[in-house]
Design an enzyme around this catalytic site. Structure first.
Site, PDB file in Angstrom:
ATOM      1  N   THR A 135      67.295 150.709  75.705  1.00  0.00           N
ATOM      2  CA  THR A 135      66.558 151.372  74.632  1.00  0.00           C
ATOM      3  C   THR A 135      65.779 150.306  73.871  1.00  0.00           C
ATOM      4  O   THR A 135      66.344 149.298  73.449  1.00  0.00           O
ATOM      5  CB  THR A 135      67.504 152.140  73.691  1.00  0.00           C
ATOM      6  N   GLU A 137      63.045 149.264  70.734  1.00  0.00           N
ATOM      7  CA  GLU A 137      62.552 149.674  69.414  1.00  0.00           C
ATOM      8  C   GLU A 137      61.268 148.910  69.135  1.00  0.00           C
ATOM      9  O   GLU A 137      61.229 147.685  69.237  1.00  0.00           O
ATOM     10  CB  GLU A 137      63.591 149.377  68.332  1.00  0.00           C
ATOM     11  N   TYR A 170      81.668 144.066  78.569  1.00  0.00           N
ATOM     12  CA  TYR A 170      81.238 145.305  77.903  1.00  0.00           C
ATOM     13  C   TYR A 170      81.861 146.518  78.596  1.00  0.00           C
ATOM     14  O   TYR A 170      82.334 147.444  77.951  1.00  0.00           O
ATOM     15  CB  TYR A 170      79.708 145.390  77.936  1.00  0.00           C
TER      16      TYR A 170
END
EC number: 3.5.4.13
Length: 188
Positions: A135, A137, A170
């Site tokens: 994602t 920005e 993660y």
């Protein structure tokens, strides 16, 4: 920890599926026209943004709260060019899907073409064993509308390989953004 070269990036993409789709060279034109470059560079990989955008708006006069984010703050847009309002931002996702190895940390930096226009790209690090579409920005820091071009270069990923594997990746800790496939809003 060392930064990885174009040879390593090509090998990892082609043999381990680290980046898909993958451009082994830097692409600077498309169908005869110039574009913002994407693909493999000397010590990084320039990613493209897909044509799916979420453009920030304040039509509902809400408060921006990362713990209780209101999805109505965004207007969904699909297209080849996204226009970001002045002093606002938009979210998008990469065309590329990433599978980060367990001993690698990936850092994203904006491209100078956009930075010189007052458009800043922000992405947090891609942690060991994270996978998904990234994602993105885009902040328009100018008092004028700003354009982002889908399917062209928008940011550069730098890959850092550690001398040893991390104890907990993660994936091991069940990271909340693991496997994301679209533009993903904040989660707690």
């Amino acid at each position: 920890m060392s930064i990885k070269s174009d040879k390593w990036i090509r090998r990892m993409a082609e043999q381990q599926g680290m980046i898909a789709p993958f451009a082994p060279e830097l692409v600077r034109s498309n169908e005869g026209g110039k574009i913002v470059s994407y693909g493999t560079s000397s010590y990084g990989y320039d990613v493209r943004c897909a044509n799916e955008f979420k453009i920030f708006t304040n039509i509902n006069s809400t408060i921006v709260d990362p713990k209780d984010f209101d999805a109505r703050n965004f207007v969904d847009f699909v297209g080849d060019v996204c226009i970001i309002p002045p002093n606002s931002f938009a979210l998008a996702r990469t065309v590329e899907f990433f599978r980060i190895p367990r001993n690698v940390l990936t850092v994203c930096l904006g491209k100078s073409t956009y930075a010189r226009c007052g458009i800043i790209v922000n992405v947090t690090p891609l942690e060991p064993e994270w996978e998904g579409h990234v994602t993105l920005e885009f902040s328009n820091t100018t008092p004028l509308p700003a354009k982002i071009y889908a399917n062209e270069g928008v940011a550069q990923m730098l890959f850092f390989e550690s001398d040893e594997e991390c104890e907990t990746s993660y994936k091991d800790r069940g990271g909340k953004y693991f496997g994301q496939t679209g533009v993903t809003l904040p989660k707690i």
